[in-house]
Scaffold this motif. Structure first.
Motif, PDB file in Angstrom:
ATOM      1  N   LEU A 135       0.816  -1.212   0.000  1.00 29.57           N
ATOM      2  CA  LEU A 135       0.000   0.000   0.000  1.00 29.57           C
ATOM      3  C   LEU A 135       0.852   1.265   0.000  1.00 29.57           C
ATOM      4  O   LEU A 135       0.498   2.258  -0.625  1.00 29.57           O
ATOM      5  CB  LEU A 135      -0.949   0.010   1.200  1.00 29.57           C
ATOM      6  N   GLU A 136       1.965   1.245   0.688  1.00 30.17           N
ATOM      7  CA  GLU A 136       2.847   2.410   0.715  1.00 30.17           C
ATOM      8  C   GLU A 136       3.529   2.623  -0.632  1.00 30.17           C
ATOM      9  O   GLU A 136       3.714   3.746  -1.071  1.00 30.17           O
ATOM     10  CB  GLU A 136       3.901   2.274   1.818  1.00 30.17           C
ATOM     11  N   PRO A 163      -3.119   7.478  -4.004  1.00 32.35           N
ATOM     12  CA  PRO A 163      -3.441   7.848  -2.630  1.00 32.35           C
ATOM     13  C   PRO A 163      -4.396   6.845  -1.977  1.00 32.35           C
ATOM     14  O   PRO A 163      -5.436   6.503  -2.554  1.00 32.35           O
ATOM     15  CB  PRO A 163      -4.109   9.220  -2.771  1.00 32.35           C
ATOM     16  N   VAL A 164      -4.030   6.367  -0.776  1.00 30.53           N
ATOM     17  CA  VAL A 164      -4.824   5.369  -0.055  1.00 30.53           C
ATOM     18  C   VAL A 164      -4.976   5.814   1.400  1.00 30.53           C
ATOM     19  O   VAL A 164      -4.034   6.330   1.999  1.00 30.53           O
ATOM     20  CB  VAL A 164      -4.131   3.986  -0.101  1.00 30.53           C
ATOM     21  N   LEU A 165      -6.168   5.582   1.938  1.00 32.97           N
ATOM     22  CA  LEU A 165      -6.456   5.952   3.326  1.00 32.97           C
ATOM     23  C   LEU A 165      -7.307   4.873   3.968  1.00 32.97           C
ATOM     24  O   LEU A 165      -8.269   4.397   3.350  1.00 32.97           O
ATOM     25  CB  LEU A 165      -7.219   7.287   3.352  1.00 32.97           C
ATOM     26  N   THR A 182       2.125   7.722   1.472  1.00 33.36           N
ATOM     27  CA  THR A 182       2.736   9.013   1.164  1.00 33.36           C
ATOM     28  C   THR A 182       1.956   9.751   0.093  1.00 33.36           C
ATOM     29  O   THR A 182       1.800  10.976   0.158  1.00 33.36           O
ATOM     30  CB  THR A 182       4.201   8.808   0.740  1.00 33.36           C
ATOM     31  N   ALA A 183       1.406   9.036  -0.875  1.00 30.55           N
ATOM     32  CA  ALA A 183       0.659   9.676  -1.965  1.00 30.55           C
ATOM     33  C   ALA A 183      -0.565  10.418  -1.430  1.00 30.55           C
ATOM     34  O   ALA A 183      -0.858  11.536  -1.852  1.00 30.55           O
ATOM     35  CB  ALA A 183       0.246   8.642  -3.017  1.00 30.55           C
ATOM     36  N   ASP A 234       2.609  15.422   5.937  1.00 33.10           N
ATOM     37  CA  ASP A 234       3.446  14.241   6.084  1.00 33.10           C
ATOM     38  C   ASP A 234       2.515  13.115   6.547  1.00 33.10           C
ATOM     39  O   ASP A 234       1.483  13.385   7.178  1.00 33.10           O
ATOM     40  CB  ASP A 234       4.522  14.450   7.156  1.00 33.10           C
ATOM     41  N   PRO A 235       2.871  11.850   6.265  1.00 36.66           N
ATOM     42  CA  PRO A 235       2.004  10.753   6.711  1.00 36.66           C
ATOM     43  C   PRO A 235       1.707  10.793   8.220  1.00 36.66           C
ATOM     44  O   PRO A 235       0.576  10.528   8.632  1.00 36.66           O
ATOM     45  CB  PRO A 235       2.791   9.497   6.328  1.00 36.66           C
ATOM     46  N   GLU A 236       2.684  11.172   9.028  1.00 39.26           N
ATOM     47  CA  GLU A 236       2.481  11.222  10.478  1.00 39.26           C
ATOM     48  C   GLU A 236       1.418  12.256  10.852  1.00 39.26           C
ATOM     49  O   GLU A 236       0.651  12.060  11.794  1.00 39.26           O
ATOM     50  CB  GLU A 236       3.791  11.539  11.205  1.00 39.26           C
ATOM     51  N   GLU A 237       1.372  13.362  10.113  1.00 39.06           N
ATOM     52  CA  GLU A 237       0.361  14.394  10.373  1.00 39.06           C
ATOM     53  C   GLU A 237      -1.037  13.872  10.065  1.00 39.06           C
ATOM     54  O   GLU A 237      -1.983  14.146  10.805  1.00 39.06           O
ATOM     55  CB  GLU A 237       0.634  15.641   9.526  1.00 39.06           C
TER      56      GLU A 237
END
Length: 121
Positions: free
Chosen positions: A13-14, A19-21, A34-35, A43-46
């Motif tokens: 998935l990464e 873009p994936v959520l 990341t997309a 950022d992914p962490e945000e």
């Protein structure tokens, strides 16, 4: 084929450029690649620190039926909050997990912001 079978799902998935959520039933963000993070200027962490209603502009006030709401948006254009305050309009896929007992949704997105903006001019 052996290599593919050994790859963990999160690694796959990464690595995909789409873009994936993943959203939990309680509104927490379980996964972003990341997309997706780049699409909303983070950022992914945000993104992982956000809640569903902080990303989706038209999120319901109550998160009691959140997954039903997410499933209802399948294959529709949604409005996402960009970090800079602008709106990102994206086509959201159906959830890749569809069993009745799943406690999360996993969707892919296609950023249509620029295309829709041009068409509206």
């Amino acid at each position: 084929m052996t290599t593919l079978k050994q790859l963990p799902a999160l690694v796959v998935l990464e690595r995909i450029p789409v873009p994936v959520l993943a959203i939990a039933d309680d509104g927490s963000i379980l996964f972003t690649n990341t997309a997706f993070a780049q699409m909303v200027g983070c950022d992914p962490e945000e993104v992982l620190a956000l809640r569903f209603h902080e990303i989706f502009h038209q999120a319901p006030e109550s998160e009691s039926s959140l997954l039903s709401f997410v499933h209802a948006l399948a294959n529709m254009v949604v409005e996402l909050a960009h970090k800079d305050g602008s709106v990102v309009r994206a086509l959201m896929s159906r959830s890749a997990v569809m069993r009745a007992d799943d406690k999360f949704a996993l969707a892919a997105f296609q950023d249509l912001t620029e295309q829709l903006w041009e068409e509206e001019r």
